[in-house]
Design a protein around this motif. Structure first.
Motif, short mmCIF file in Angstrom:
data_model
loop_
_atom_site.label_atom_id
_atom_site.label_comp_id
_atom_site.label_asym_id
_atom_site.label_seq_id
_atom_site.Cartn_x
_atom_site.Cartn_y
_atom_site.Cartn_z
N ASP A 177 72.38 70.94 -79.32
CA ASP A 177 71.49 70.18 -78.43
C ASP A 177 72.27 69.59 -77.25
N LEU A 178 73.46 70.11 -77.03
CA LEU A 178 74.31 69.71 -75.89
C LEU A 178 74.75 68.24 -75.97
N SER A 179 74.90 67.75 -77.18
CA SER A 179 75.36 66.37 -77.37
C SER A 179 76.67 66.35 -78.15
N THR A 180 77.35 65.22 -78.05
CA THR A 180 78.52 64.95 -78.87
C THR A 180 78.68 63.44 -78.95
N PRO A 181 79.11 62.91 -80.09
CA PRO A 181 79.37 61.47 -80.17
C PRO A 181 80.64 61.06 -79.44
N TYR A 182 81.42 62.04 -78.99
CA TYR A 182 82.71 61.73 -78.36
C TYR A 182 82.55 61.46 -76.87
N ALA A 183 83.27 60.46 -76.39
CA ALA A 183 83.34 60.15 -74.96
C ALA A 183 84.76 60.44 -74.49
N PHE A 184 84.91 60.71 -73.21
CA PHE A 184 86.18 61.17 -72.67
C PHE A 184 86.59 60.34 -71.45
N PHE A 216 91.63 63.86 -77.92
CA PHE A 216 90.97 64.27 -76.68
C PHE A 216 89.80 63.35 -76.32
N GLY A 217 89.03 62.97 -77.32
CA GLY A 217 87.85 62.15 -77.10
C GLY A 217 87.75 61.06 -78.14
N TYR A 218 86.85 60.11 -77.90
CA TYR A 218 86.74 58.91 -78.72
C TYR A 218 85.35 58.87 -79.34
N ASP A 219 85.29 58.77 -80.65
CA ASP A 219 84.03 58.79 -81.39
C ASP A 219 83.27 57.49 -81.15
N THR A 220 82.21 57.56 -80.35
CA THR A 220 81.46 56.36 -79.99
C THR A 220 80.57 55.87 -81.13
N GLY A 221 80.49 56.64 -82.21
CA GLY A 221 79.76 56.16 -83.38
C GLY A 221 80.60 55.25 -84.24
N SER A 222 81.90 55.18 -83.96
CA SER A 222 82.83 54.37 -84.76
C SER A 222 83.31 53.17 -83.96
N LEU A 223 82.93 51.98 -84.40
CA LEU A 223 83.41 50.77 -83.73
C LEU A 223 84.91 50.62 -83.90
N HIS A 224 85.45 51.11 -85.00
CA HIS A 224 86.90 51.05 -85.20
C HIS A 224 87.61 51.85 -84.11
N VAL A 225 87.13 53.06 -83.83
CA VAL A 225 87.75 53.89 -82.80
C VAL A 225 87.61 53.25 -81.43
N ILE A 226 86.42 52.76 -81.13
CA ILE A 226 86.19 52.16 -79.81
C ILE A 226 87.04 50.91 -79.63
N ASN A 227 87.08 50.05 -80.64
CA ASN A 227 87.82 48.79 -80.53
C ASN A 227 89.33 48.99 -80.52
N ASN A 228 89.82 49.90 -81.34
CA ASN A 228 91.26 49.99 -81.56
C ASN A 228 91.94 51.14 -80.84
N LYS A 229 91.17 52.07 -80.30
CA LYS A 229 91.78 53.20 -79.60
C LYS A 229 91.25 53.31 -78.17
N MET A 230 89.93 53.47 -78.04
CA MET A 230 89.38 53.69 -76.70
C MET A 230 89.59 52.48 -75.80
N ASN A 231 89.31 51.31 -76.31
CA ASN A 231 89.48 50.09 -75.52
C ASN A 231 90.93 49.95 -75.05
N ASP A 232 91.86 50.22 -75.96
CA ASP A 232 93.28 50.14 -75.63
C ASP A 232 93.64 51.14 -74.53
N ASP A 233 93.11 52.37 -74.63
CA ASP A 233 93.49 53.41 -73.69
C ASP A 233 92.85 53.20 -72.31
N VAL A 234 91.63 52.65 -72.29
CA VAL A 234 91.02 52.31 -70.99
C VAL A 234 91.83 51.22 -70.31
N LYS A 235 92.29 50.24 -71.07
CA LYS A 235 93.15 49.19 -70.50
C LYS A 235 94.40 49.81 -69.88
N VAL A 236 94.98 50.78 -70.59
CA VAL A 236 96.22 51.40 -70.12
C VAL A 236 96.00 52.10 -68.79
#
Length: 217
Positions: free
Chosen positions: A150-157, A178-198
């Motif tokens: 359906d052309l979707s993915t939970p991952y953001a880039f 490569f991408g960050y699972d937006t369905g996981s608050l753990h991934v968003i809080n501890n990985k994606m947020n950190d990498d966007v800051k960087v």
């Protein structure tokens, strides 16, 4: 008591500070480039009737793929809105781009209304195109992740100002992130947020250096 307080100040506080600054995998470093050239957005249309052209150029972009039924992406969208978009949307060169297939515009409007209840979505842009163009864009990311039927993915880039995919050379499992699972608050809080800051800090440092060099000339 005074003796214990002195010991705490001399030894415990520096240790706490070290652990704090060492907690992010990529703190004080550049976020690695994982893909050199991501497909551009010239063939994609802003779903806003009066919306302008959308591009990765000179923007730090969070790229997402809600798919043919955007309302099914609502929980993921809320996570992105609260944890990533809201804290960083005031940065001048920041944007969030969501890719949807042609024909899903009505669902997009409903999703936008839901998101706008919690954040100002001025810099959250929805663009549409054919299934072929969407698949081509996704394939150009060159990830180990598969786009659903359906052309979707939970991952953001994370896409940088030069249209390159950023991420981690080595995640906890030893594989690239490569991408960050937006369905996981753990991934968003501890990985994606950190990498966007960087990556934001990286560009702020470059801008500061440029301004300082300009003043010296």
């Amino acid at each position: 008591m005074k003796k214990f307080f002195v010991i705490f100040v001399l030894f415990a506080l520096p240790l706490v500070a070290y652990l704090f600054f060492a907690s992010g995998v990529n703190n004080f470093a550049k976020l690695p480039v994982l893909t050199q050239e991501v497909y551009q957005l010239e063939s994609f249309t802003n779903v806003e009737e009066d919306g302008g052209e959308v591009s990765f150029d000179n923007k730090i972009t969070i790229l997402s793929f809600p798919g043919t039924d955007p309302m099914e992406y609502l929980t993921n969208a809320y996570h992105l809105a609260e944890k990533i978009y809201d804290p960083y949307s005031e940065f001048k060169d920041f944007q969030l781009v969501s890719i949807v297939p042609e024909g899903s515009e009505a669902e997009v409007e409903l999703l936008k209304r839901k998101i706008s209840e919690i954040v100002d979505i001025e810099k959250w842009i929805f663009v549409s195109s054919s299934a072929e163009d969407i698949q081509s864009l996704y394939d150009s990311l060159e990830t180990d992740l598969v786009l659903s039927g359906d052309l979707s993915t939970p991952y953001a880039f994370i896409i940088d100002k030069d249209g390159k995919l950023r991420g981690r050379d080595e995640d906890d499992d030893g594989e690239p992130l490569f991408g960050y699972d937006t369905g996981s608050l753990h991934v968003i809080n501890n990985k994606m947020n950190d990498d966007v800051k960087v990556i934001l800090a990286e560009y702020r440092l470059e801008l500061k250096k440029y301004k300082e060099e300009g003043l010296d000339q």
